[in-house]
Write a protein that holds these residues in place. Structure first.
Motif, PDB file in Angstrom:
ATOM      1  N   GLU A 186       0.820  -1.219   0.000  1.00  0.00           N
ATOM      2  CA  GLU A 186       0.000   0.000   0.000  1.00  0.00           C
ATOM      3  C   GLU A 186       0.848   1.259   0.000  1.00  0.00           C
ATOM      4  O   GLU A 186       0.390   2.322  -0.430  1.00  0.00           O
ATOM      5  CB  GLU A 186      -0.890   0.019   1.240  1.00  0.00           C
ATOM      6  CG  GLU A 186      -1.828  -1.164   1.341  1.00  0.00           C
ATOM      7  CD  GLU A 186      -2.456  -1.258   2.710  1.00  0.00           C
ATOM      8  OE1 GLU A 186      -3.655  -0.928   2.831  1.00  0.00           O
ATOM      9  OE2 GLU A 186      -1.751  -1.651   3.668  1.00  0.00           O
ATOM     10  N   LYS A 228      -0.371   4.103  -2.760  1.00  0.00           N
ATOM     11  CA  LYS A 228      -1.017   5.367  -2.435  1.00  0.00           C
ATOM     12  C   LYS A 228      -0.170   6.303  -1.588  1.00  0.00           C
ATOM     13  O   LYS A 228      -0.517   7.463  -1.410  1.00  0.00           O
ATOM     14  CB  LYS A 228      -2.361   5.107  -1.749  1.00  0.00           C
ATOM     15  CG  LYS A 228      -3.390   4.476  -2.673  1.00  0.00           C
ATOM     16  CD  LYS A 228      -3.604   5.322  -3.926  1.00  0.00           C
ATOM     17  CE  LYS A 228      -4.633   4.734  -4.868  1.00  0.00           C
ATOM     18  NZ  LYS A 228      -4.739   5.511  -6.133  1.00  0.00           N
ATOM     19  N   GLN A 239      -2.732  10.098  -9.873  1.00  0.00           N
ATOM     20  CA  GLN A 239      -3.049   8.797  -9.282  1.00  0.00           C
ATOM     21  C   GLN A 239      -3.821   8.924  -7.966  1.00  0.00           C
ATOM     22  O   GLN A 239      -4.208   7.910  -7.381  1.00  0.00           O
ATOM     23  CB  GLN A 239      -1.747   8.025  -9.017  1.00  0.00           C
ATOM     24  CG  GLN A 239      -0.948   7.692 -10.255  1.00  0.00           C
ATOM     25  CD  GLN A 239      -1.609   6.628 -11.116  1.00  0.00           C
ATOM     26  OE1 GLN A 239      -2.356   5.790 -10.634  1.00  0.00           O
ATOM     27  NE2 GLN A 239      -1.349   6.663 -12.419  1.00  0.00           N
ATOM     28  N   ALA A 292      -2.518   9.941  -5.161  1.00  0.00           N
ATOM     29  CA  ALA A 292      -1.591   9.391  -4.165  1.00  0.00           C
ATOM     30  C   ALA A 292      -0.858  10.508  -3.448  1.00  0.00           C
ATOM     31  O   ALA A 292      -0.891  11.677  -3.849  1.00  0.00           O
ATOM     32  CB  ALA A 292      -0.599   8.450  -4.844  1.00  0.00           C
TER      33      ALA A 292
END
Length: 301
Positions: free
Chosen positions: A66, A90, A114, A116
């Motif tokens: 993640e 992320k 994205q 992120a």
């Protein structure tokens, strides 16, 4: 609760085969961070501290990472960060200093596309005390609690955390956003994230001379709905000299610590003259420092 990383966050380490990276992996694992994979091109099939190593981020995806901490040299940061972001991670922490500005700007744009977060470049990372360490922030200086800490300097972040913990104020998450001129997210974004965390009751903002990050903070402070205690280092810094970080340069009056302190004070921040004043200002902002507002389970008493 916390922001960006929490208990159980599955972490990937880029450049895991390097000596410094291996030392940090040991520290993170000892703290309980869940490191699921590492990436080091040409070292696939090896292990580091029991962590499987792969040649590419794509090969790590069965482990469902993640977040990533990248211990790669500045010239390799752009490719490594974009690879992680495009694979769907992320949160990407970029430790390296001296990342070219155009590379940092490109990484930031990819991260925005994205949805992120990029922490850094030039960062010691972040820690959600008692939950997850992603980087090299000294866990012994921290304790779980309700205070978010946001700093432009790793060294100052450590000192603030140590001062807060000694005074009984634990932290929800401590983030070193990075000392370079271009970083992955704005200070305003971080402040909003803390405001949305139900367990964060106040934020300590640690700024310094140079750039506009403190002015970005001042623009959003009135809308946050939680107290912000600000400390801006460098009140005696001379004009025209870079003070430690690439982003810490006084080119204009507005870049000075005093100008930033005044801007933050006008928006309702409580502004500390020294780091050691911060615990008292927290007590003032949170109604006298009720012990129930301090350390969560696992913190010192």
């Amino acid at each position: 609760m916390a922001i960006l990383v929490a208990r159980g966050t599955r972490l990937l380490v880029g450049g895991i085969s390097g000596r410094y990276a291996q030392a940090q992996v040991r520290e993170m694992l000892a703290y309980g961070t869940r490191i699921v994979a590492g990436v080091s091109p040409g070292r696939g099939g090896q292990t580091v501290e029991g962590v499987p190593v792969y040649d590419t981020v794509a090969e790590t995806l069965p482990h469902r990472p993640e977040a990533a901490v990248l211990y790669v040299p500045a010239p390799a940061v752009r490719d490594a960060a974009v690879e992680a972001l495009e694979a769907g991670l992320k949160v990407v922490v970029i430790v390296a200093e001296g990342v070219p500005a155009h590379d940092a700007a490109y990484i930031r744009a990819v991260a925005e596309d994205q949805g992120a977060w990029v922490v850094g470049p030039n960062t010691a990372g972040l820690i959600s005390p008692g939950q997850c360490l992603a980087g090299s922030i000294a866990p012994a200086y921290t304790a779980p609690g309700p205070i978010g800490v946001l700093s432009r300097s790793g060294t100052l972040a450590f000192e603030v955390a140590r001062t807060l913990t000694a005074a009984g104020w634990g932290q929800s998450t401590l983030v070193d956003i990075g000392g370079d001129g271009i970083t992955g997210r704005s200070v305003a974004d971080y402040l909003r994230a803390f405001a949305e965390d139900p367990e964060t009751k106040a934020v300590v903002l640690v700024g310094e001379v140079g750039g506009r990050k403190e002015y970005e903070a001042a623009e959003v402070v009135p809308s946050l709905g939680l107290p912000v205690i600000a400390y801006v280092a460098g009140r005696s810094a001379p004009v025209g000299r870079r003070m430690g970080h690439a982003g810490a340069l006084i080119a204009r009056v507005e870049d000075s610590a005093d100008a930033k302190r005044e801007a933050l004070r006008r928006t309702g921040c409580l502004v500390a003259d020294t780091i050691w004043e911060i615990p008292g200002l927290l007590a003032q902002a949170l109604g006298g420092g009720d012990p129930a507002m301090r350390h969560s389970a696992g913190g010192r008493t």
